[in-house]
Design a protein around this motif. Structure first.
Motif, PDB file in Angstrom:
ATOM      1  N   TYR A 182       0.845  -1.203   0.000  1.00 53.17           N
ATOM      2  CA  TYR A 182       0.000   0.000   0.000  1.00 53.17           C
ATOM      3  C   TYR A 182       0.874   1.245   0.000  1.00 53.17           C
ATOM      4  O   TYR A 182       1.118   1.860   1.036  1.00 53.17           O
ATOM      5  CB  TYR A 182      -0.920  -0.017   1.228  1.00 53.17           C
ATOM      6  N   PRO A 183       1.330   1.649  -1.195  1.00 58.61           N
ATOM      7  CA  PRO A 183       2.160   2.855  -1.266  1.00 58.61           C
ATOM      8  C   PRO A 183       1.369   4.140  -1.038  1.00 58.61           C
ATOM      9  O   PRO A 183       1.959   5.204  -0.842  1.00 58.61           O
ATOM     10  CB  PRO A 183       2.721   2.808  -2.685  1.00 58.61           C
ATOM     11  N   GLY A 184       0.063   4.037  -1.055  1.00 59.21           N
ATOM     12  CA  GLY A 184      -0.765   5.222  -0.827  1.00 59.21           C
ATOM     13  C   GLY A 184      -2.164   4.986  -1.339  1.00 59.21           C
ATOM     14  O   GLY A 184      -2.460   3.966  -1.992  1.00 59.21           O
ATOM     15  N   PRO A 185      -3.091   5.899  -1.050  1.00 59.24           N
ATOM     16  CA  PRO A 185      -4.473   5.752  -1.491  1.00 59.24           C
ATOM     17  C   PRO A 185      -4.597   5.681  -3.005  1.00 59.24           C
ATOM     18  O   PRO A 185      -3.722   6.107  -3.760  1.00 59.24           O
ATOM     19  CB  PRO A 185      -5.153   7.013  -0.936  1.00 59.24           C
ATOM     20  N   LEU A 186      -5.718   5.162  -3.448  1.00 57.00           N
ATOM     21  CA  LEU A 186      -6.024   4.980  -4.864  1.00 57.00           C
ATOM     22  C   LEU A 186      -6.213   6.337  -5.539  1.00 57.00           C
ATOM     23  O   LEU A 186      -7.062   7.131  -5.121  1.00 57.00           O
ATOM     24  CB  LEU A 186      -7.306   4.137  -4.978  1.00 57.00           C
TER      25      LEU A 186
ATOM     26  N   LEU B  58       1.666   5.161  11.046  1.00 52.90           N
ATOM     27  CA  LEU B  58       1.775   6.567  11.456  1.00 52.90           C
ATOM     28  C   LEU B  58       2.915   7.286  10.749  1.00 52.90           C
ATOM     29  O   LEU B  58       2.905   8.518  10.622  1.00 52.90           O
ATOM     30  CB  LEU B  58       1.972   6.669  12.973  1.00 52.90           C
ATOM     31  N   ASN B  59       3.887   6.544  10.286  1.00 48.34           N
ATOM     32  CA  ASN B  59       5.039   7.157   9.610  1.00 48.34           C
ATOM     33  C   ASN B  59       4.805   7.364   8.108  1.00 48.34           C
ATOM     34  O   ASN B  59       5.700   7.858   7.420  1.00 48.34           O
ATOM     35  CB  ASN B  59       6.290   6.289   9.811  1.00 48.34           C
ATOM     36  N   THR B  60       3.628   6.993   7.646  1.00 46.67           N
ATOM     37  CA  THR B  60       3.316   7.234   6.235  1.00 46.67           C
ATOM     38  C   THR B  60       2.577   8.560   6.086  1.00 46.67           C
ATOM     39  O   THR B  60       1.967   9.051   7.034  1.00 46.67           O
ATOM     40  CB  THR B  60       2.426   6.115   5.653  1.00 46.67           C
ATOM     41  N   ARG B  61       2.635   9.123   4.895  1.00 51.24           N
ATOM     42  CA  ARG B  61       1.951  10.385   4.656  1.00 51.24           C
ATOM     43  C   ARG B  61       0.444  10.239   4.817  1.00 51.24           C
ATOM     44  O   ARG B  61      -0.231  11.132   5.328  1.00 51.24           O
ATOM     45  CB  ARG B  61       2.278  10.884   3.238  1.00 51.24           C
ATOM     46  N   HIS B  62      -0.104   9.098   4.424  1.00 52.61           N
ATOM     47  CA  HIS B  62      -1.547   8.903   4.490  1.00 52.61           C
ATOM     48  C   HIS B  62      -2.020   8.440   5.870  1.00 52.61           C
ATOM     49  O   HIS B  62      -3.212   8.440   6.141  1.00 52.61           O
ATOM     50  CB  HIS B  62      -2.000   7.880   3.435  1.00 52.61           C
ATOM     51  N   GLY B  63      -1.075   8.023   6.749  1.00 54.67           N
ATOM     52  CA  GLY B  63      -1.486   7.580   8.080  1.00 54.67           C
ATOM     53  C   GLY B  63      -1.070   8.522   9.183  1.00 54.67           C
ATOM     54  O   GLY B  63      -1.434   8.348  10.358  1.00 54.67           O
ATOM     55  N   ARG B  64      -0.304   9.562   8.831  1.00 59.39           N
ATOM     56  CA  ARG B  64       0.205  10.513   9.812  1.00 59.39           C
ATOM     57  C   ARG B  64      -0.944  11.196  10.560  1.00 59.39           C
ATOM     58  O   ARG B  64      -1.941  11.558   9.970  1.00 59.39           O
ATOM     59  CB  ARG B  64       1.079  11.538   9.104  1.00 59.39           C
ATOM     60  N   ALA B  65      -0.774  11.342  11.864  1.00 63.34           N
ATOM     61  CA  ALA B  65      -1.757  12.042  12.723  1.00 63.34           C
ATOM     62  C   ALA B  65      -3.098  11.329  12.770  1.00 63.34           C
ATOM     63  O   ALA B  65      -4.132  11.960  13.001  1.00 63.34           O
ATOM     64  CB  ALA B  65      -1.942  13.486  12.264  1.00 63.34           C
ATOM     65  N   ASP B  66      -3.086  10.004  12.589  1.00 59.32           N
ATOM     66  CA  ASP B  66      -4.323   9.223  12.687  1.00 59.32           C
ATOM     67  C   ASP B  66      -4.655   9.051  14.170  1.00 59.32           C
ATOM     68  O   ASP B  66      -4.031   8.264  14.885  1.00 59.32           O
ATOM     69  CB  ASP B  66      -4.128   7.854  12.013  1.00 59.32           C
ATOM     70  N   ALA B  67      -5.643   9.808  14.635  1.00 58.61           N
ATOM     71  CA  ALA B  67      -5.942   9.878  16.076  1.00 58.61           C
ATOM     72  C   ALA B  67      -6.307   8.521  16.643  1.00 58.61           C
ATOM     73  O   ALA B  67      -5.900   8.168  17.772  1.00 58.61           O
ATOM     74  CB  ALA B  67      -7.055  10.879  16.320  1.00 58.61           C
ATOM     75  N   GLU B  68      -7.070   7.750  15.927  1.00 60.41           N
ATOM     76  CA  GLU B  68      -7.504   6.448  16.460  1.00 60.41           C
ATOM     77  C   GLU B  68      -6.333   5.491  16.578  1.00 60.41           C
ATOM     78  O   GLU B  68      -6.237   4.712  17.541  1.00 60.41           O
ATOM     79  CB  GLU B  68      -8.594   5.854  15.569  1.00 60.41           C
ATOM     80  N   VAL B  69      -5.403   5.523  15.627  1.00 57.96           N
ATOM     81  CA  VAL B  69      -4.222   4.671  15.707  1.00 57.96           C
ATOM     82  C   VAL B  69      -3.351   5.100  16.886  1.00 57.96           C
ATOM     83  O   VAL B  69      -2.798   4.261  17.614  1.00 57.96           O
ATOM     84  CB  VAL B  69      -3.430   4.726  14.383  1.00 57.96           C
ATOM     85  N   ILE B  70      -3.225   6.420  17.099  1.00 52.74           N
ATOM     86  CA  ILE B  70      -2.448   6.902  18.230  1.00 52.74           C
ATOM     87  C   ILE B  70      -3.068   6.417  19.548  1.00 52.74           C
ATOM     88  O   ILE B  70      -2.334   5.951  20.437  1.00 52.74           O
ATOM     89  CB  ILE B  70      -2.364   8.442  18.199  1.00 52.74           C
TER      90      ILE B  70
END
Length: 458
Positions: A397-401, A438-450
């Motif tokens: 998953y290099p990033g969103p579609l 979290l270290n990906t551009r599309h997952g950065r600052a994902d509150a639920e993952v944090i």
């Protein structure tokens, strides 16, 4: 046999007796008419089609192309009082007629009108019906008719066949008062029918020449292979090399991978809504996969037939939506998926025409769909979400579609895949995988993952 003798023989025959002196072909036709349950003194041919349906059939019928010419050819005949000409379809339904208004009104009394069916099954022995039954020119004089109501007429009809296929198209018929009967009429109508077939052949050959001129460049792309240009009804306009297909295919074509009645495996591409088709022998690109990469890319990359294409934004969206809908989409559905409600059908058709120059037969229509084997990175990942380890999913998953696309269909696919993947990672609860997210551009600052990481560390 004179008219009075014929009338007596008819009465005897229709009463079940032996009518001597009656032509064998007429006796046989009378027997068929009787088996059809027709009552000679209480029956008129049914009027099956009313004006609107007659008009519809005329527009689609091949004889529409030659009827004006037939009328001109027969003008000197129909100008004589009592003479009428009719053209029927292959079922004996009258679609065209010409003659004086007086004669046409008189013919109405016996249902010699547009839309009436004059086949043997519906009207018994008649020029039109018996010519169709025997598949040859035929004349029915006066009392030879099975129906009593039409014994005052002589009807002479000749079948007209499709010169390219041999299929029956209908008949051309001259009807006139029996007392004006002329022995030369049968030869005349036979000649007129052959004239119609010659004109139809000329029209067909001209159409084939135009088809070859229009699509010859597409055919030339397959130089060195077994390929052909074929009309929708199976006529082979051009084949290379010559002779690898018969002059005509016996079945209607459809798009995609086919096995012809000859046993030849081919791939068929529809070049226009009503045909023709480009046929390429299956071995020329059998087992080739159409492969699409669209994850993390603003523009998709396509691999097909050994070539790689960097697609433009709109073609990326079209291919993504089509790959996600293997059953195909109608033109309206595809337009909404890519352009939204404000999109125009003409814009969609133009883009699909440009895309077809890349995909060829792999882009089918009615409905629009991709043919053959199709692979796409986003489809593969969607299938893997429920079975593969979370760490391997992130690798794929290099990033969103198509992240910059605003096409409604792509937006929906992008959000669905992103959320399914994210939910799988959260459900697995693997710290290393969540940190990678979290270290990906599309997952950065994902509150639920944090929050999930905080719980796992707590």
């Amino acid at each position: 046999m004179d008219g009075m003798s014929m009338a007596r023989s008819r009465e005897i025959a229709l009463s079940g007796g032996d009518a001597r002196g009656v032509r064998e072909t007429i006796r046989d036709s009378w027997q068929r008419s009787r088996r059809h349950g027709i009552r000679p003194d209480r029956h008129l041919p049914p009027i099956e089609l009313h004006d609107d349906l007659v008009g519809d059939l005329r527009r689609e019928h091949p004889l529409a192309r030659v009827w004006p010419m037939l009328c001109d050819t027969m003008r000197s005949v129909t100008s004589e009082p009592g003479n009428l000409i009719f053209a029927s379809d292959a079922d004996g339904r009258l679609l065209w007629m010409d003659g004086s208004n007086t004669d046409l009104r008189r013919a109405e009394r016996v249902n010699l009108v547009l839309g009436a069916r004059w086949s043997e099954e519906a009207a018994g022995t008649s020029g039109v019906g018996t010519a169709l039954a025997l598949r040859r020119p035929f004349q029915v004089q006066g009392a030879e008719h099975y129906l009593s109501a039409v014994t005052a007429y002589t009807c002479t009809a000749a079948p007209i066949r499709d010169p390219m296929t041999g299929a029956s198209l209908g008949t051309i018929d001259l009807t006139h008062a029996t007392k004006h009967s002329d022995a030369m009429v049968l030869s005349l109508m036979t000649t007129v029918a052959r004239l119609a077939e010659a004109e139809l052949r000329t029209i067909a050959l001209q159409q084939q020449a135009r088809t070859h001129a229009r699509y010859g460049e597409r055919l030339s792309r397959w130089s060195g292979t077994h390929s052909a240009l074929v009309t929708a009804d199976g006529q082979v306009v051009h084949a290379a090399p010559h002779g690898w297909l018969p002059a005509r295919l016996p079945a209607a074509l459809d798009e995609g991978q086919l096995v012809l009645p000859t046993g030849q495996a081919v791939i068929a591409e529809r070049l226009a809504p009503g045909g023709p088709f480009l046929l390429v022998a299956h071995e020329t690109d059998a087992d080739q996969v159409l492969s699409l990469e669209a994850l993390g890319r603003d523009r998709a990359r396509l691999r097909v037939a050994g070539m790689t294409h960097e697609l433009g934004g709109r073609h990326s969206e079209l291919l993504t939506v089509l790959a996600a809908n293997p059953g195909g989409l109608g033109a309206d559905e595809l337009r909404r998926e890519v352009y939204g409600d404000a999109g125009k059908a003409v814009t969609l058709r133009a883009e699909l025409a440009r895309l077809r120059s890349v995909l060829g037969h792999r882009l089918a229509s009615e409905p629009y769909r991709l043919t053959g084997q199709v692979a796409a990175d986003f489809l593969d990942l969607d299938a893997a979400v429920v079975r593969d380890a979370p760490s391997t999913l992130l690798d794929r998953y290099p990033g969103p579609l198509l992240p910059k696309s605003a096409a409604p269909g792509v937006v929906m696919l992008r959000a669905r895949l992103h959320e399914r993947l994210r939910a799988r990672l959260l459900a697995a609860g693997d710290v290393d995988t969540l940190l990678r997210w979290l270290n990906t551009r599309h997952g950065r600052a994902d509150a639920e993952v944090i929050r999930s990481l905080d719980r796992l560390h707590g």
